[in-house]
Structures are given as structure tokens and as C-alpha cells.
Scaffold this motif. Structure first.
Motif, short mmCIF file in Angstrom:
data_model
loop_
_atom_site.label_atom_id
_atom_site.label_comp_id
_atom_site.label_asym_id
_atom_site.label_seq_id
_atom_site.Cartn_x
_atom_site.Cartn_y
_atom_site.Cartn_z
N LEU A 145 43.19 33.14 36.39
CA LEU A 145 42.11 34.16 36.54
C LEU A 145 40.61 33.65 36.12
O LEU A 145 39.98 33.63 36.78
CB LEU A 145 42.41 35.24 35.75
CG LEU A 145 43.48 36.34 36.16
CD1 LEU A 145 44.02 37.14 35.38
CD2 LEU A 145 43.36 36.79 37.61
N TYR A 201 39.54 31.23 38.98
CA TYR A 201 39.68 31.39 40.19
C TYR A 201 38.09 31.45 40.90
O TYR A 201 37.19 31.86 40.24
CB TYR A 201 39.95 33.14 39.95
CG TYR A 201 40.03 33.70 41.58
CD1 TYR A 201 41.11 33.50 42.29
CD2 TYR A 201 38.94 34.41 42.07
CE1 TYR A 201 41.35 33.98 43.56
CE2 TYR A 201 39.15 34.89 43.12
CZ TYR A 201 40.30 34.81 44.25
OH TYR A 201 40.31 35.36 45.23
N TRP A 225 45.19 39.14 39.56
CA TRP A 225 45.23 37.90 40.60
C TRP A 225 45.10 38.73 42.02
O TRP A 225 44.36 38.22 42.66
CB TRP A 225 46.52 37.04 40.41
CG TRP A 225 46.73 36.29 41.59
CD1 TRP A 225 47.47 36.13 42.70
CD2 TRP A 225 45.85 34.73 41.66
NE1 TRP A 225 47.07 35.05 43.33
CE2 TRP A 225 46.25 34.28 42.66
CE3 TRP A 225 44.78 34.40 40.81
CZ2 TRP A 225 45.78 33.05 43.14
CZ3 TRP A 225 44.32 32.87 41.24
CH2 TRP A 225 44.77 32.34 42.40
#
Length: 86
Positions: A9, A12, A56
Motif C-alpha cells: 500500500l 502503490y 488494495w
């Protein structure tokens, strides 16, 4: 395991390649990640677990889906008229 998810995360940037959707048109990928996010939330809330892994899916669908679609789908879920099975 949560450290790995948290690292993913944190790192990302945008939606990664998904072999289920190899074509240029990513509409189905957008829709599937939106559905997966809500299914994940529903399943983990029922078990009383942390919802962090579901983030996610949210990041992926937010990077793929137009905001107008997401807004319309959210309204449909609130009204109980959403066509997808969550």
C-alpha cells in the motif's frame, strides 16, 4: 503478512498488470476491483477483522475507474439497485 500488505500500500503508484484483463480496455478490470473491494469489506466486517487488505482493491479501482462511475455505483448500492452481486 500485514507488513507485506502495508508495504504494498505504501509503495502503490498505479494499478499493476492483471493477467485476467490483458486488453487495452480496462473497464472490466475497474468493475471487478470495485466489486472485490466491497466483497472484501463485507467479508472482513462480518468476521470482525481489520479492513486494511481491502484498501488494495480500492486504490486499484480508484486509479482505473472514472469518478462519475464510482459515484453512480455508490448511489446504487445505497439505494439497493446495484446490479453487481456483493
Amino acid at each position: 503478512m500485514s507488513e507485506t500488505i502495508q508495504e504494498k500500500l505504501d509503495n502503490y503508484k498505479t494499478a499493476p498488470f492483471d493477467a485476467r484483463f490483458p486488453n487495452t480496455n480496462q473497464t472490466r478490470n475497474c468493475y471487478q476491483n470495485y466489486i472485490d473491494y466491497h466483497r472484501c469489506n463485507k467479508a472482513l466486517e462480518a468476521k470482525g477483522q481489520d479492513l486494511t487488505p481491502c484498501q488494495w482493491y480500492m486504490r486499484v479501482y480508484k486509479s482505473l475507474c472514472p469518478n462519475s462511475w464510482v459515484g453512480r455505483w455508490d448511489e446504487q448500492i445505497e439505494n439497493g439497485t446495484f446490479a453487481g452481486k456483493i
